[in-house]
Design an enzyme around this catalytic site. Structure first.
Site, PDB file in Angstrom:
ATOM      1  N   GLU A   2      34.940  29.197  33.953  1.00 40.69           N
ATOM      2  CA  GLU A   2      34.717  30.009  34.956  1.00 40.69           C
ATOM      3  C   GLU A   2      35.068  29.452  36.428  1.00 40.69           C
ATOM      4  O   GLU A   2      34.990  28.365  36.359  1.00 40.69           O
ATOM      5  CB  GLU A   2      33.552  30.576  34.730  1.00 40.69           C
ATOM      6  CG  GLU A   2      32.889  30.912  35.467  1.00 40.69           C
ATOM      7  CD  GLU A   2      31.104  31.334  36.112  1.00 40.69           C
ATOM      8  OE1 GLU A   2      30.379  31.967  36.565  1.00 40.69           O
ATOM      9  OE2 GLU A   2      30.580  30.588  35.106  1.00 40.69           O
ATOM     10  N   LYS A  40      32.045  39.950  33.937  1.00 38.22           N
ATOM     11  CA  LYS A  40      30.920  39.939  33.614  1.00 38.22           C
ATOM     12  C   LYS A  40      29.890  40.933  33.438  1.00 38.22           C
ATOM     13  O   LYS A  40      29.457  41.261  34.209  1.00 38.22           O
ATOM     14  CB  LYS A  40      30.364  38.160  34.656  1.00 38.22           C
ATOM     15  CG  LYS A  40      28.775  38.062  34.050  1.00 38.22           C
ATOM     16  CD  LYS A  40      28.957  36.652  35.333  1.00 38.22           C
ATOM     17  CE  LYS A  40      27.080  35.932  34.161  1.00 38.22           C
ATOM     18  NZ  LYS A  40      27.391  34.602  35.770  1.00 38.22           N
ATOM     19  N   CYS A  42      29.238  31.646  31.486  1.00 39.17           N
ATOM     20  CA  CYS A  42      28.700  31.176  31.917  1.00 39.17           C
ATOM     21  C   CYS A  42      27.033  31.368  31.230  1.00 39.17           C
ATOM     22  O   CYS A  42      26.523  31.048  29.969  1.00 39.17           O
ATOM     23  CB  CYS A  42      28.335  31.594  33.426  1.00 39.17           C
ATOM     24  SG  CYS A  42      26.873  29.613  34.238  1.00 39.17           S
TER      25      CYS A  42
END
Length: 539
Positions: A287, A350, A400
């Protein structure tokens, strides 16, 4: 050591079915403090996983037979001792106020757990054998609520995420994180049931039964078979390019971070050509490895293209895509082919941006409190699971903190993912946060029977097998490139097939238990033992 609650005073009416009163208030406070501290030590980087059931037992003893507000208080104490240091890494990027607000919010759920445990005291007094079951159900229910509310929840600090080196981790293959949490909490319930009062000779058989239950919950999962890895493999390289300096300032170093990952990939290509390393079939960057939007910035696109051309295989790039609306961004993983460039059909955005960090909920209301809210950009959520199809394997991409959410990871597997990849950026946090995140990756690998990896800008990057074992872990705040042969695919596990239903069942049973305790509480207040109960409640 046996817990010996204070006996009723001479001349008082007979106490309730358990024949005991609650622990003195100061003892409950001390147990709550120890419980919170021990739970903290059960998580990485400390890794004392065996403390988790012990501390669940201590909190259960501290809340037992207390008034509801007393249960709230001791639960809150344990929660603060746990979450304030556990979430210390949030302070690095967000400052002390958001850190404290988040910690108090998370501790509030343990306070609710304390209320529920105190409410169920008449039930556990009457049916002592139910203590392990009820404790397990309450912890699963507390986590189910915390994982979802408010603003999508924050699952950090689940009991299951402290079991990465424990036998209980293997239970994830059957029921995911909720089943692991249930087993740990139920072991704590068995422990407090054993220790709550002394056992007379005629009660040795029930005591032995609790001991057997405790041993089965703690050691039994070691015999649970995990998913067998698929025979087919593909060689995957993770590139941890590192950043010039840790901290939030990395955002001002975007060009340097991208260049680090480009150069690391080009060095890998040189090693492959020289025969020092095998040829990977897929390269994965973390990321924020390119915070410069390569679809809008030609220089960034050329650098990524050069790296992909050098290694000769696709690169899954973690990037930030700018929207047409000013201030609007998307946190994405995009597949970059060595010849044709970005494959716009293989982009994952995301799905669960972090509230107050990546987007601002209730912005008009928040703006009335502080004008600083407009410093937070508006990160737009994606609308489909992270299923990225590459020539080497179909990747289940999560970004994440999304690894902490059961449904987001499962959606990639049901969508066809053959391996799991967690792209993350720990440059604004610390090593403790990175290792806590790796524990989640290990659980997901076991849960879904898929080899998994975590790739970070600064570390820790690693691979995890379907048995939860770690391969090729890197250090923190270093640059590294690691290759590993990952098993591709395999049958879906029971946990994958069941999805959220074990958790739903646990929550339903917990609600039934809470309802069942209501008439027992009324009976205590109105029965012959009401005087003793009033004395107990005053304590």
């Amino acid at each position: 050591m046996t817990v010996q609650p204070t006996p009723a005073p001479a001349g008082a009416a007979a106490p309730g079915p358990a024949g005991v009163r609650p622990l003195p208030r100061w003892v409950s406070v001390v147990l709550a403090l120890i419980s919170g501290a021990g739970l903290l030590l059960s998580f990485p980087p400390y890794g004392l996983w065996w403390l988790a059931p012990v501390c669940v037992a201590l909190l259960a003893a501290a809340t037992h037979r207390r008034r509801l507000r007393g249960g709230f208080g001791v639960g809150l104490i344990a929660g603060l001792v746990l979450f304030v240091p556990l979430l210390d890494w949030t302070r690095i990027a967000a400052g002390w106020l958001p850190w404290m607000l988040l910690s108090f919010a998370q501790a509030g759920y343990l306070a609710l757990l304390g209320i529920a445990a105190a409410w169920l005291s008449p039930l556990t007094d009457r049916f002592r054998a139910a203590w392990p079951l009820l404790t397990g159900l309450l912890w699963v229910t507390q986590e189910a609520l915390r994982d979802r509310a408010p603003f999508g929840g924050f699952p950090w600090g689940r009991l299951a995420f402290a079991q990465d080196d424990a036998p209980a981790l293997r239970l994830a293959v059957a029921g995911g994180a909720p089943l692991v949490t249930f087993a740990v909490a139920a072991a704590g319930g068995a422990l407090v049931a054993l220790a709550w009062r002394s056992w007379r000779p005629r009660t040795w058989l029930p005591a032995a039964g609790f001991a057997v239950v405790l041993a089965a919950l703690v050691a039994g999962p070691a015999f649970v078979p995990t998913a067998r890895p698929a025979p087919a493999t593909t060689t995957v390289a993770v590139v941890q390019g590192n950043v010039p300096r840790l901290g939030l300032d990395f955002n001002a170093q975007r060009a340097a971070v991208l260049l680090n990952h480009v150069r690391a990939t080009e060095r890998l290509a040189e090693d492959v050509r020289a025969g020092r390393k095998p040829q990977p079939q897929l390269v994965i960057w973390p990321e924020n490895s390119s915070d410069i939007d390569p679809l809008r910035n030609q220089d960034a696109a050329q650098q990524i293209a050069a790296a992909a051309s050098a290694i000769g295989v696709p690169i899954l790039v973690g990037t930030v895509l700018r929207g047409d609306v000013p201030g609007e961004i998307r946190n994405a993983g995009i597949l970059w082919m060595p010849v044709t460039g970005p494959d716009l059909d293989q982009v994952y955005v995301k799905r669960h941006p972090v509230p107050f960090a990546e987007y601002m909920p209730l912005r008009p209301i928040a703006r009335l409190v502080s004008d600083k809210v407009d410093l937070v950009q508006n990160m737009v959520a994606g609308d489909h699971p992270g299923v990225v199809r590459t020539p080497a394997a179909t990747v289940g991409d999560v970004i994440c903190f999304e690894v902490a959410y059961d449904g987001i990871v499962r959606d990639t597997v049901t969508g066809g993912a053959q391996i799991l990849a967690v792209q993350t950026n720990n440059a604004t946090f610390n090593e403790a946060e990175a290792r806590q995140q790796l524990a989640m990756v290990r659980l997901r690998a076991v849960e879904h029977g898929r080899d998994a990896l975590m790739v970070s800008t600064v570390g820790v990057s690693a691979f995890a097998g379907t048995d939860g074992r770690v391969h090729g872990a890197t250090g923190f705040n270093v640059d590294a490139v690691v290759l590993h042969d990952m098993h591709v695919g395999g049958p879906r596990t029971l946990a994958t097939r069941l999805g959220h239903w074990p958790e739903v069942a646990a929550v339903a049973l917990a609600l039934l238990a809470l309802a069942a305790a209501a008439p027992l509480r009324r009976r205590r207040r109105g029965g012959d033992d009401s005087a003793a109960e009033r004395t107990t409640e005053e304590r």
